[in-house]
Design a protein around this motif. Structure first.
Motif, short mmCIF file in Angstrom:
data_model
loop_
_atom_site.label_atom_id
_atom_site.label_comp_id
_atom_site.label_asym_id
_atom_site.label_seq_id
_atom_site.Cartn_x
_atom_site.Cartn_y
_atom_site.Cartn_z
N PRO A 142 -22.53 -1.59 -82.07
CA PRO A 142 -23.33 -1.57 -83.31
C PRO A 142 -23.04 -2.77 -84.20
N SER A 143 -23.73 -2.81 -85.32
CA SER A 143 -23.63 -3.96 -86.23
C SER A 143 -22.26 -4.08 -86.88
N ARG A 187 -20.13 -7.54 -81.33
CA ARG A 187 -21.52 -7.91 -81.60
C ARG A 187 -21.59 -9.19 -82.43
N ASP A 205 -34.56 -4.81 -82.98
CA ASP A 205 -34.29 -3.37 -83.09
C ASP A 205 -35.45 -2.53 -82.55
N ASP A 215 -28.10 0.26 -79.07
CA ASP A 215 -26.82 0.48 -79.74
C ASP A 215 -26.12 1.68 -79.11
#
Length: 364
Positions: free
Chosen positions: A188-189, A194, A234, A240
């Motif tokens: 994930p962010s 990442r 996205d 994710d």
């Protein structure tokens, strides 16, 4: 009894601001800090570590060795919540309820360091524990993709060359690649892995194909450059999978046409099920990552609160044990950690031994 001075904040700093809220907030920080230092060695809490899923297995290995040394030591608590999430919690304050160490698969950001200072964290040690690589992996029965940074940028960026990404198949970004859907499972962010994927692979790929991106970078138009080069799409092409890298490994087994993104150590642990996809003709390996030849090579860090070193029993010993395990033939090498060059390891050991604080001017 531990010394209260380990966490004492000068009174002058408490009354700098105007208004009760500033004073109350800072008094709360001091109260929490002094609560930690008031504990004796029999009741003191365990060492607490948060952050990167990539660094997690190495820190847990050191935690196991730390407990096995005996002396009725409490087992350190190590949480895998991603580098970004770990930094946010690490920088939230100083004292009993806050972590002592942040695992990180990238360097601390200037904004994160500033948050630490706003919350009175004080001096921080930056300790590079070794090297890792952002691995692009596929199942053993996968399509055997041979990708470039350019391919990955055009496949995963939200706005390649400034336009919304319409690519659905790998062939859409490179006619030599197969007509299979772009499906990349990754963290994930909040993940440093990442962040490293973006900084080491996508951004260079963008600069290689987009002259306007070069102009934006030269003009220091950071927001525009990030939107064009660093934001990941996205719309389902990038999937994710959270901070548990084992879920990505399992996902590759279930979907052989997909790719996965995680730290090299997870690739090495699962070579019976998956293998690395070359980037620019270089496959991830101990040798290519250690030499820097592999495009996704990146350093791994610990960040440590200097005040906690003076207050948390065993924390200094824990760091010294870490330093004894990160050598090329050390126990962490058996867990997949790639040793840093001799000079880097020597400097990291010096930081631990002499408690040398990070200079914020060195942050990029």
């Amino acid at each position: 009894m531990l010394q209260e001075s380990a966490y004492r904040v000068p009174v002058a700093r408490l009354v700098r601001g105007h208004g009760g809220k500033t004073i109350i907030r800072r008094l709360a920080l001091v109260a929490g800090a002094l609560a930690l230092t008031a504990c004796d060695s029999n009741t003191a809490r365990e060492i607490r570590v948060v952050g990167s899923s990539t660094v997690y297995p190495f820190t847990t290995a050191v935690a196991e060795a730390f407990v096995n040394q005996g002396g009725e030591r409490k087992a350190p608590v190590v949480e895998s919540i991603g580098t970004g999430g770990g930094m946010a919690r690490f920088c939230a304050g100083v004292g009993w309820e806050y972590p002592d160490i942040a695992n990180a698969s990238r360097q601390i950001k200037k904004s994160e360091y500033a948050l630490c200072q706003r919350n009175e964290v004080g001096e921080i040690l930056e300790v590079q524990i070794g090297i890792d690589g952002v691995a692009i992996a596929e199942a053993k029965n996968g399509p055997r993709l041979r990708l470039t940074k350019r391919d990955l940028y055009l496949a995963l960026a939200a706005n390649p060359r400034g336009a919304p990404n319409r690519a659905r198949m790998w062939r859409d970004v490179n006619p030599t690649l197969p007509a299979i859907p772009i499906q990349v499972m990754g963290p994930p962010s909040t993940s440093g892995t990442r962040d490293a994927l973006v900084e080491l692979i996508l951004a260079p790929g963008c600069l290689a194909v987009d002259p306007q991106a070069k102009a934006l970078k030269a003009q220091t138009s950071q927001a525009a450059f990030d939107e064009r080069c660093k934001r990941i799409r996205d719309d389902g092409a990038y999937i994710d999978k959270g901070e548990n890298d084992n879920l990505i490994v399992q996902g590759l087994a279930a979907n052989p046409n997909a790719l996965g993104v995680f730290g090299y150590s997870y690739l090495e642990e699962n070579t019976d099920r998956i293998e690395g996809a070359p980037i620019d003709g270089v496959a991830p390996s101990n040798q290519t990552i250690a030499s820097g030849e592999y495009p996704g090579a990146r350093p791994l860090y610990l960040y440590v609160k200097k005040r906690h070193l003076r207050a948390v029993p065993g924390l200094a010993d824990f760091l010294q044990l870490y330093a004894s395990m990160w050598n090329p033939n050390g126990r962490l090498a058996g867990r997949g950690l790639i040793a840093a060059p001799d000079a880097v390891r020597a400097h990291a050991a010096q930081v631990v031994a002499q408690r040398l604080a990070l200079n914020p001017a060195d942050l990029h």
